[in-house]
Design an enzyme around this catalytic site. Structure first.
Site, PDB file in Angstrom:
ATOM      1  N   ASP A   9       1.698  -0.699  11.920  1.00  0.00           N
ATOM      2  CA  ASP A   9       0.423  -1.170  11.377  1.00  0.00           C
ATOM      3  C   ASP A   9       0.133  -2.618  11.744  1.00  0.00           C
ATOM      4  O   ASP A   9      -1.003  -3.083  11.580  1.00  0.00           O
ATOM      5  CB  ASP A   9       0.406  -1.019   9.859  1.00  0.00           C
ATOM      6  CG  ASP A   9       0.238   0.420   9.415  1.00  0.00           C
ATOM      7  OD1 ASP A   9      -0.348   1.210  10.186  1.00  0.00           O
ATOM      8  OD2 ASP A   9       0.695   0.764   8.314  1.00  0.00           O
ATOM      9  N   LYS A  64       0.820  -1.214   0.000  1.00  0.00           N
ATOM     10  CA  LYS A  64       0.000   0.000   0.000  1.00  0.00           C
ATOM     11  C   LYS A  64       0.847   1.254   0.000  1.00  0.00           C
ATOM     12  O   LYS A  64       0.577   2.213  -0.735  1.00  0.00           O
ATOM     13  CB  LYS A  64      -0.949  -0.015   1.207  1.00  0.00           C
ATOM     14  CG  LYS A  64      -1.965   1.135   1.218  1.00  0.00           C
ATOM     15  CD  LYS A  64      -3.226   0.760   1.976  1.00  0.00           C
ATOM     16  CE  LYS A  64      -3.010   0.706   3.475  1.00  0.00           C
ATOM     17  NZ  LYS A  64      -3.155   2.032   4.106  1.00  0.00           N
TER      18      LYS A  64
END
Length: 448
Positions: free
Chosen positions: A325, A27
């Site tokens: 994350d 991402k």
């Protein structure tokens, strides 16, 4: 646009997870590939782009500012850049959806262009603070008007030429670092960012690849990153490797589900993103790298993961920037370990898509795990490899990583774990539930 209705589902444990899988493109690299290609002069091609909602929001924003962004039938994306300084005034507000990366990096891009841009987002993104990005960009000359609490919606009036600055990061944040560097692309002279604690370095690597003059040096204060402005970026052919944050869910699942053995193909191995795998190996996780090679200046390889008897550890807080994350799925792995895991140093979890510390405290606690909350993390007493009691319904709080992490928890639970909404998963990993089904554990859809 009205939000999509929630899609609750239940995970019912199946057998071991075996075979080979691939994960979607990274991402972080996907966002930057579209943005940097949009500032190059000419056409760039991007293969393996993550086609989740967050990256598509970046593509739509660049398109609204005059960049040609097209997807070919074979999945290759072509970006016709307008050059540094060439972004145009968009007609309406730019809708960022749930993407904090899109928002913060685009704030940097826009700040040194002579345009006025309004950024909006969904309910979750509109709760996230933007002050840490606004402060350095305002010093560079951007006029930024935010909603109360320095949140979205906000309006940016860019300044061209912007003022190059030297900025010491007050917190470890690759997004703030990148925003300042991107503003510096169209500022005369040299813009400098000093980061006391290293964060993911995709911006520095990719900007160099596009032809920007970027230097990185060590100093007593940390890494000193300098970019020379008024750059002319060259178009590139980019192959996006698999996202290690997406691979993290399958790695954790294979470690905790008895009998599992997975090969996860083509995963980015950038050391600034490897903290979770370091922590899992410290816990006794059997994770090996095969077929390691380089793609576009990044290390890439296959991860072979086998079921392991995990042991609780005190997670080194210095790993936090390289796994920020992945903490939710680390908490899940810790729930199956023998003994106690203490994971702290992760203050940033409080200001992600949700308050991930509070969300995981509730989700794991309701699943029968002994969990203690800290301001900067959790202490978790694991089951020693036994199934979680389960039987709970998880409140995802519109957070994709909470949804996927607790789906992993449900793979080894005595009673099924329900997830209140699958729709946030599409922001980063649209094929997650399909992959779960191919591994023999299809989700059971529930009534909202």
């Amino acid at each position: 646009m009205l939000p999509a209705p929630p899609r609750p589902f239940r995970v019912v444990p199946g057998g071991p997870l075996t075979g080979e899988i691939t994960v979607p493109g990274d991402k972080s690299i996907s966002h930057r590939a579209v943005m940097f290609a949009g500032l190059a002069v000419g056409e760039s091609r991007i293969e393996g782009l993550l086609e989740g909602e967050d990256v598509l929001a970046t593509a739509a924003a660049m398109r609204a500012m005059g960049v040609g962004v097209e997807r070919d039938a074979d999945g290759t994306w072509r970006v016709h850049g307008v050059g540094v300084g060439g972004l145009l005034q968009p007609v309406g507000a730019l809708e960022m959806g749930n993407s904090g990366t899109s928002t913060r990096l685009l704030m940097g891009l826009v700040s040194s262009h002579p345009i006025t841009v309004t950024l909006t987002g969904d309910t979750s993104l509109s709760r996230r603070p933007m002050a840490r990005v606004i402060e350095p960009l305002a010093r560079m000359g951007a006029d930024i008007t935010a909603s109360p609490g320095e949140r979205l919606p906000l309006m940016i009036r860019g300044l061209c030429p912007a003022v190059p600055i030297r900025y010491m990061l007050p917190v470890a944040s690759a997004q703030v670092k990148s925003a300042v560097l991107l503003a510096g692309l169209n500022a005369p002279g040299i813009t400098t960012v000093v980061e006391p604690i290293a964060t993911r370095d995709h911006s520095e690597r990719m900007l160099r690849g596009f032809g920007a003059d970027v230097t990185v040096e060590d100093s007593a204060d940390g890494s000193v990153i300098c970019i020379r402005g008024e750059a002319e970026l060259r178009p590139q052919h980019i192959v996006v490797p698999g996202d290690p944050s997406s691979a993290a869910f399958w790695a954790a699942a294979a470690l905790v589900v008895p009998g599992s053995a997975l090969l996860i193909r083509n995963v980015l191995l950038n050391p600034t993103r490897a903290g979770l795998y370091t922590a899992l190996r410290m816990m006794g996780g059997d994770i090996t790298v095969e077929n390691e090679h380089a793609v576009g200046g990044e290390r890439v390889g296959d991860l072979r993961v086998r079921h392991s008897a995990l042991t609780g550890i005190e997670v080194p807080p210095e790993l936090a920037p390289s796994m920020i994350d992945e903490y939710p799925v680390l908490f899940v792995a810790a729930a199956f370990a023998q003994g106690r895991t203490i994971a702290r140093g992760a203050h940033e979890l409080r200001v992600k898509e949700s308050d991930r510390i509070a969300a995981m405290l509730m989700a794991l606690g309701d699943a029968g795990v002994s969990v203690t909350e800290h301001e900067d993390g959790l202490t978790i007493d694991g089951t020693g490899g036994e199934p979680l009691p389960g039987g709970n319904r998880v409140a995802t709080q519109l957070d994709h990583r909470i949804a996927m992490s607790m789906a992993v928890a449900g793979l080894h639970a005595a009673r099924p774990i329900a997830i209140d909404d699958a729709t946030p998963i599409a922001t980063s990993y649209p094929a997650f539930l399909d992959t779960l089904g191919r591994l023999g554990v299809p989700p059971i859809w529930l009534n909202a």
